[in-house]
Design an enzyme around this catalytic site. Structure first.
Site: not given
Ligand code: AMP
Length: 287
Positions: A185, A187, A37, A30-31, A149, A147, A34, A153
């Protein structure tokens, strides 16, 4: 690196790449990218010939009152991260390119989504599985990277792929943490300096549980230790702390040799999740 927004254009581009025999890896995001990602893009680069990152703040996975409007949107920096990490194509669709007015279809994993995140965020996983199904149909991946994380999911997505006979391999990558332990994160940027310190209680409680498990504590003792540590932390409002079977997410039994500890908490108004795998030393020798 190519940047495209129209799903049909992305699919024809990927079809033409596939004709040369190249394997495709996709990293859905979702952009607000960090290092977490970026680690997924690196993993995809290692395994696949052509890596697609998708950047899409998916409205259907946010509930009413959640942070869809204020979710960080940092496209220029995201593209820079993708370029540096070696992504070959970034897909940046607008919401109306992903969801046409007349859309009526959803993909739902029925059971695994009823607990934990699914119980606290009704409809969240329907949004996730539906958008991931669409992203798979657009990007035609051999492998997709998620992830740990978001532990539940990745399990839900694995269930969807198995149930629907999808020929995509799901790869789960380790949690990337800040040096002080906080799970990275998008967030985290909502946190004030004080909240950022308070948020460390999440990872700290999980690391405590990991040590306790290794020292012979039971799953229940680990769960109680996490709950105690998080309940004592000022500024942290615990939503759940469980020690669960790694596949079903049901509470881990006393004889488990391994499990996953999962926590969710609000720090101020920011909702954070984290988790940690636990290995239990045989409890018998401990007492
Ligand atoms: P999001 O942009 O938050 O939807 O995350 C996109 C992907 O990045 C998802 O598969 C998350 O699980 C993964 N992700 C987010 N934070 C982390 C992290 N700290 N370490 C590894 N993967 C992550």
């Amino acid at each position: 690196m190519e940047v495209l927004s129209a799903p049909d254009e992305v699919r024809s581009r990927i079809r033409s790449i596939q004709r040369s025999g190249a394997s495709i890896g996709v990293v859905p995001t979702m952009g607000a990218l960090h290092a977490g990602h970026v680690s997924l893009i690196h993993a995809a680069k290692r395994d696949c010939d052509f890596v697609v990152t998708t950047v899409f703040v998916n409205p259907t996975q946010f509930g009413p009152g959640e942070d869809f409007q204020k979710y960080p949107r940092t496209l220029d920096a995201d593209l820079e991260h993708c370029r540096n990490a070696g992504a070959d194509l970034v897909m940046t669709p607008a919401a109306d390119q992903m969801y046409s007015d007349g859309a009526q279809s959803i993909v739902r994993v029925t059971e695994l989504t009823k607990i934990l995140e699914g119980a606290l965020r009704p409809g969240h996983f329907d949004g996730v599985t539906t958008v991931v199904a669409k992203l798979f149909n657009i990007t035609l991946p051999d492998r997709a990277y998620f992830g740990q994380k978001d532990y539940q999911q990745q399990l839900v997505i694995r269930r969807m792929v198995a149930d629907l006979n999808w020929s995509v391999e799901i790869v789960t990558c380790p949690i990337i943490r800040e040096p002080d332990g906080l799970a990275m994160s998008s967030r985290n940027r909502y946190l004030s300096a004080e909240e950022r310190q308070q948020a460390l209680a999440l990872s700290r409680s999980l690391f405590t549980a990991k040590d306790l498990a290794a020292a012979g504590a039971s799953p229940d003792e680990c769960r109680l230790a996490i709950q105690a540590e998080l309940s004592e932390q000022a500024g942290v409002s615990l939503q759940y702390a469980v020690v669960a079977d790694e596949s079903t997410l049901q509470p881990a039994g006393p004889a488990s040799s391994s499990a996953v500890a999962l926590v969710a908490a609000k720090v101020g108004t920011t909702r954070l999740i984290d988790n940690q795998r636990l290995q239990f030393r045989s409890h018998a020798g401990f007492r």
